[in-house]
Scaffold this active site. Structure first.
Site, PDB file in Angstrom:
ATOM      1  N   LYS A 116       0.752  -1.108  -0.121  1.00 14.66           N
ATOM      2  CA  LYS A 116      -0.136   0.003   0.037  1.00 14.66           C
ATOM      3  C   LYS A 116       1.118   1.293  -0.027  1.00 14.66           C
ATOM      4  O   LYS A 116       0.309   2.106  -0.535  1.00 14.66           O
ATOM      5  CB  LYS A 116      -1.071  -0.092   1.353  1.00 14.66           C
ATOM      6  CG  LYS A 116      -1.944  -0.834   1.296  1.00 14.66           C
ATOM      7  CD  LYS A 116      -3.184  -0.675   2.087  1.00 14.66           C
ATOM      8  CE  LYS A 116      -4.349  -1.582   1.972  1.00 14.66           C
ATOM      9  NZ  LYS A 116      -5.315  -1.109   2.975  1.00 14.66           N
ATOM     10  N   LYS A 199      -7.639  -9.655  -8.190  1.00 13.60           N
ATOM     11  CA  LYS A 199      -8.693  -9.492  -7.255  1.00 13.60           C
ATOM     12  C   LYS A 199      -9.576  -8.597  -7.765  1.00 13.60           C
ATOM     13  O   LYS A 199      -9.171  -7.461  -8.131  1.00 13.60           O
ATOM     14  CB  LYS A 199      -8.338  -9.367  -5.863  1.00 13.60           C
ATOM     15  CG  LYS A 199      -8.341 -10.620  -4.948  1.00 13.60           C
ATOM     16  CD  LYS A 199      -7.964 -10.259  -3.488  1.00 13.60           C
ATOM     17  CE  LYS A 199      -8.989  -9.845  -2.572  1.00 13.60           C
ATOM     18  NZ  LYS A 199      -8.739  -9.820  -1.307  1.00 13.60           N
ATOM     19  N   LYS A 202     -12.595  -2.518  -4.731  1.00 20.57           N
ATOM     20  CA  LYS A 202     -13.374  -1.443  -5.014  1.00 20.57           C
ATOM     21  C   LYS A 202     -12.352  -0.375  -5.230  1.00 20.57           C
ATOM     22  O   LYS A 202     -12.584   0.708  -5.520  1.00 20.57           O
ATOM     23  CB  LYS A 202     -14.138  -1.195  -3.672  1.00 20.57           C
ATOM     24  CG  LYS A 202     -13.229  -1.261  -2.430  1.00 20.57           C
ATOM     25  CD  LYS A 202     -13.993  -1.252  -1.151  1.00 20.57           C
ATOM     26  CE  LYS A 202     -13.516  -1.891   0.305  1.00 20.57           C
ATOM     27  NZ  LYS A 202     -14.265  -2.419   1.356  1.00 20.57           N
TER      28      LYS A 202
END
Ligand code: TRP
Length: 337
Positions: A116, A199, A202
């Protein structure tokens, strides 16, 4: 005769966007089923969400919509405790104590932080770095013993065990249990409709890559029709899906939604073209999601009701957390307030 207490489950989802089919099949559908055998706490993790920058109005809207989605999917707020993380201050309090238990060396090994933070590590928030400590606090504030999570959270759960063990040994207590991950059946790992190697997420910029639980029947049909595939027809057995990630993903979704095995799906559609299969998949998806979407819409028309349900959940959560927090504060050496 008193029934034996049920083991306690804790899980959470971040309100960083609308939930999608991957969240539903990978997590929420399991959460609903776990309500039968466990004492469940389900949480909307807004403290975790702000480890990356969020728009305040969007965060509020997503927090309600995630709650509506969980209720619409079948989380029963009478049987389970459904609540928002920031409503129970014990999460932040215990997280601070865990910031002082966890070692930098442990946090430096967390692959999700590396992913991240990426190249801009210096610019990542301190919260993103200690995110796993907050997650451990979530779970241990209720002394939960079982945590259903996906593969991507497994390392954080290991850290939770390290923190529990380290706290217990540092203070010579048995305060915290060692948490077990709940790996649930063949939890479908739903991939992007545009790229079978990623994957469904969102945070993916293309909305066509995912089926949101807020999508209309038409949107679902269009997204499935346009989903990436290869030119070959469906194989008669799942072995024929090897090296065909997009095809495998669509078969997996059909299987999970229809409560079938991929082998049964392949046998049923053996030799069919994807155009035919996609029509059937779209119909199945719309039929499975329509009751959830309908209930979600109904709930979202009355946000005051959602807030009332969440406030009641928070109150029950606070009652469970209070004795644990008092015990921990005493153990650490804080004076009673
Ligand atoms: N970090 C989890 C995720 O992003 C969400 C989460 C927060 C969680 N606290 C938790 C999951 C505690 C399980 C237990 O998916």
């Amino acid at each position: 005769m008193n029934a034996a207490p049920k083991p306690r489950v804790y899980s959470a989802v971040q309100p960083t966007g609308n939930l999608h089919l991957g969240n539903y099949l990978g997590a929420i559908k399991n959460w609903v089923d776990l309500q039968d055998g466990y004492d469940c706490l389900y949480n909307v993790a807004d403290l975790h969400a702000i480890t990356e920058q969020q728009d305040p109005a969007a965060l509020r809207a997503h927090t309600r919509s995630v709650a509506a989605c969980l209720l619409g999917a079948g989380i029963d707020p009478e049987r389970s405790i459904l609540f928002v993380q920031s409503h129970v201050s014990g999460h932040a309090e215990l997280a601070w104590i865990f910031n002082c238990v966890a070692r930098l060396g442990w946090l430096n090994r967390m692959t999700q932080f590396k992913d991240k933070a990426g190249k801009h590590r210096e610019n990542a928030s301190a919260g993103l770095y200690v995110y796993p400590n907050l997650m451990a606090a979530d779970i241990l504030l209720y002394k939960a013993s079982h945590v259903p999570v996906g593969e991507d959270q497994r390392q954080h759960l290991e850290l939770c065990r390290d923190i529990a063990q380290s706290f217990n040994s540092q203070y010579g207590t048995q305060t915290f249990p060692l948490v077990e991950p709940l790996i649930l059946g063949v939890a479908a790992r739903v991939m992007s409709l545009r790229d079978g190697s990623r994957k469904m997420s969102k945070s993916e910029p293309s909305d066509a890559s995912r089926i949101n639980l807020t999508d209309t029947a038409e949107q679902i049909q269009t997204k499935i029709r346009k989903a990436r595939t290869d030119p070959d027809p469906l194989p008669g057995a799942p072995g024929g899906l090897d090296a065909r990630p997009e095809a495998r993903n669509l078969v997996g979704i059909y299987a999970a939604l229809g409560n079938k095995t991929p082998a049964a799906v392949c046998a049923k559609f053996d030799g069919a073209q994807f155009s035919t299969f996609k029509e059937a998949l779209a119909d199945l998806t719309v039929a499975a999601l329509a009751p959830i979407t309908r209930e979600m819409d109904r709930l979202l028309r009355d946000p005051g009701h959602i807030d009332t349900v969440l406030a009641a959940g928070a109150e029950r959560a606070r009652d469970l957390a209070a004795p644990v927090l008092a015990e921990v504060k005493h153990t650490v050496g804080f004076l009673p307030g």
